[in-house]
Scaffold this active site. Sequence first.
Site, mmCIF file in Angstrom:
data_model
loop_
_atom_site.group_PDB
_atom_site.id
_atom_site.type_symbol
_atom_site.label_atom_id
_atom_site.label_comp_id
_atom_site.label_asym_id
_atom_site.label_seq_id
_atom_site.Cartn_x
_atom_site.Cartn_y
_atom_site.Cartn_z
ATOM 1 N N GLN A 1 0.381 13.484 5.470
ATOM 2 C CA GLN A 1 0.992 11.652 6.139
ATOM 3 C C GLN A 1 1.207 11.528 4.852
ATOM 4 O O GLN A 1 0.340 10.688 4.226
ATOM 5 C CB GLN A 1 0.432 11.087 6.972
ATOM 6 C CG GLN A 1 0.844 10.395 8.186
ATOM 7 C CD GLN A 1 0.427 9.738 9.058
ATOM 8 O OE1 GLN A 1 0.413 10.347 10.225
ATOM 9 N NE2 GLN A 1 -0.536 8.552 8.944
ATOM 10 N N ASN B 1 1.776 7.148 3.383
ATOM 11 C CA ASN B 1 3.210 5.581 4.661
ATOM 12 C C ASN B 1 3.771 4.650 3.909
ATOM 13 O O ASN B 1 2.431 4.780 2.265
ATOM 14 C CB ASN B 1 2.043 5.719 5.597
ATOM 15 C CG ASN B 1 2.462 4.416 6.797
ATOM 16 O OD1 ASN B 1 3.846 3.495 6.036
ATOM 17 N ND2 ASN B 1 1.218 3.681 7.655
ATOM 18 N N ARG C 1 9.758 5.243 19.131
ATOM 19 C CA ARG C 1 8.799 4.191 18.309
ATOM 20 C C ARG C 1 9.570 2.922 17.851
ATOM 21 O O ARG C 1 10.205 1.893 18.404
ATOM 22 C CB ARG C 1 7.953 4.508 17.004
ATOM 23 C CG ARG C 1 6.650 5.314 17.455
ATOM 24 C CD ARG C 1 6.085 5.633 16.486
ATOM 25 N NE ARG C 1 5.917 4.584 15.178
ATOM 26 C CZ ARG C 1 5.457 5.054 14.251
ATOM 27 N NH1 ARG C 1 5.299 5.603 13.975
ATOM 28 N NH2 ARG C 1 4.989 4.307 13.282
ATOM 29 N N GLY D 1 -3.139 14.852 17.387
ATOM 30 C CA GLY D 1 -2.715 13.554 18.285
ATOM 31 C C GLY D 1 -4.361 12.907 18.263
ATOM 32 O O GLY D 1 -4.174 12.226 19.241
ATOM 33 N N ARG E 1 5.920 2.835 8.781
ATOM 34 C CA ARG E 1 6.780 3.670 7.670
ATOM 35 C C ARG E 1 5.960 4.977 7.770
ATOM 36 O O ARG E 1 6.165 6.086 6.720
ATOM 37 C CB ARG E 1 7.282 3.384 6.127
ATOM 38 C CG ARG E 1 7.603 2.075 6.532
ATOM 39 C CD ARG E 1 7.812 1.282 5.130
ATOM 40 N NE ARG E 1 8.939 0.476 5.723
ATOM 41 C CZ ARG E 1 7.996 -0.991 5.142
ATOM 42 N NH1 ARG E 1 7.079 -1.072 5.195
ATOM 43 N NH2 ARG E 1 9.203 -2.150 5.706
ATOM 44 N N GLU E 2 5.520 5.659 8.613
ATOM 45 C CA GLU E 2 5.089 7.583 7.926
ATOM 46 C C GLU E 2 6.194 8.263 8.709
ATOM 47 O O GLU E 2 7.036 8.178 8.941
ATOM 48 C CB GLU E 2 4.176 7.886 10.140
ATOM 49 C CG GLU E 2 3.071 6.416 9.570
ATOM 50 C CD GLU E 2 2.936 5.325 10.050
ATOM 51 O OE1 GLU E 2 4.462 5.465 10.936
ATOM 52 O OE2 GLU E 2 2.286 5.194 10.913
ATOM 53 N N ASP F 1 0.310 5.252 1.008
ATOM 54 C CA ASP F 1 -1.044 6.011 1.914
ATOM 55 C C ASP F 1 -0.910 7.731 1.023
ATOM 56 O O ASP F 1 0.975 8.449 1.325
ATOM 57 C CB ASP F 1 -0.956 6.195 2.386
ATOM 58 C CG ASP F 1 -1.814 4.372 2.984
ATOM 59 O OD1 ASP F 1 -2.232 3.720 1.749
ATOM 60 O OD2 ASP F 1 -1.602 3.711 3.787
ATOM 61 N N GLU G 1 -2.503 11.079 3.469
ATOM 62 C CA GLU G 1 -3.449 11.321 4.280
ATOM 63 C C GLU G 1 -3.201 12.437 4.179
ATOM 64 O O GLU G 1 -2.505 12.879 4.562
ATOM 65 C CB GLU G 1 -3.246 9.533 5.536
ATOM 66 C CG GLU G 1 -3.647 8.738 4.900
ATOM 67 C CD GLU G 1 -3.760 7.868 6.041
ATOM 68 O OE1 GLU G 1 -4.517 7.106 6.690
ATOM 69 O OE2 GLU G 1 -3.319 8.521 6.882
ATOM 70 N N GLU H 1 0.416 -1.107 -0.598
ATOM 71 C CA GLU H 1 0.318 -0.108 0.488
ATOM 72 C C GLU H 1 1.093 0.917 -0.001
ATOM 73 O O GLU H 1 1.770 0.886 0.538
ATOM 74 C CB GLU H 1 -1.256 -0.520 1.118
ATOM 75 C CG GLU H 1 -1.626 1.111 1.586
ATOM 76 C CD GLU H 1 -3.230 0.958 2.594
ATOM 77 O OE1 GLU H 1 -3.055 2.067 2.892
ATOM 78 O OE2 GLU H 1 -3.237 -0.170 3.048
#
Length: 292
Positions: free
Chosen positions: A115, A117, A279, A196, A126-127, A100, A102, A98
């Site tokens: 964003q 990914n 992360r 967030g 993998r943002e 992306d 966004e 995929e």
Amino acid sequence: MAVSVSVFLGFFLGLVFVGLVSSAKFDQLFQASWANDHLVYEGELLKLKLDHYSGAGFSSKSRYMFGKVTIQIKLVEGDSAGTVTAFYMSSDGPNHNEFDFEFLGNTTGEPYTIQTNIYVNGVGNREQRLNLWFDPTKEFHSYSLFWNQRHVLFLVDDTPIRVHPNMENKGLPFPKDQPMGVYSSIWNADDWATQGGRVKTDWSHAPFIATYTGFEIDACEVPASVAATESAKNCSSSGVKRYWWDEPTLAELNVHQSHQLKWVKARHMTYDYCTDTARFPVMPLECVHHRH
């Protein structure tokens, strides 16, 4: 004269071997995938509507392997906090690939956040995020995904904002064996989309509308009956068959594109998973090998 003939032959072969070259007509390439009553057609424009009841989405009628997909979008105006407008390519199944885009809405006067990914064999995380260098709610801008066997490119008005290279020689998987559909949607994601999740959707501003035009797919169309391994082979250049996306000049960024990407990262990037040590205490392997 030889150059002109070569260019013409290349263009002609592209027309012959690519299943579907391009189109600006929504209904030739796409169909509503959910909430058909929240898709509004106005001539060459398509509007996706989000309100208390539902968001909306559409999907391509075909799947593709390699090439370029472009859609022009004018994002939700005014207070768009909590909303997400997405444009992406995806294959099917739990081990899907995929790519992306966004678009994360924000309160009036604050910049939209893009964003991006990438999922490979079902694994994402993998943002990257960046703020745009223009107001994406005032005019239409082009958002493109380019994909060949060497890399995946995310482009905004043909400016590269992200490149994901093939690093199979480093033991890393690359998305090159699953045909992908093309999708777009708008939905409420105020649990995470804006700051967030701290800023919620203000439904007094509904309906939230994203407007689309300029639908173009210049890619290798894959019939549903064709196995993935066959489609990968059929959509790759070999012998007399030459696809434009396999041209050597498209195997990597040119000097101008490299400078554009560095500018985007230096001036506009606000988050990169590669540098998020909370992360990822151990840097992901593709980040170690790829410093673009």
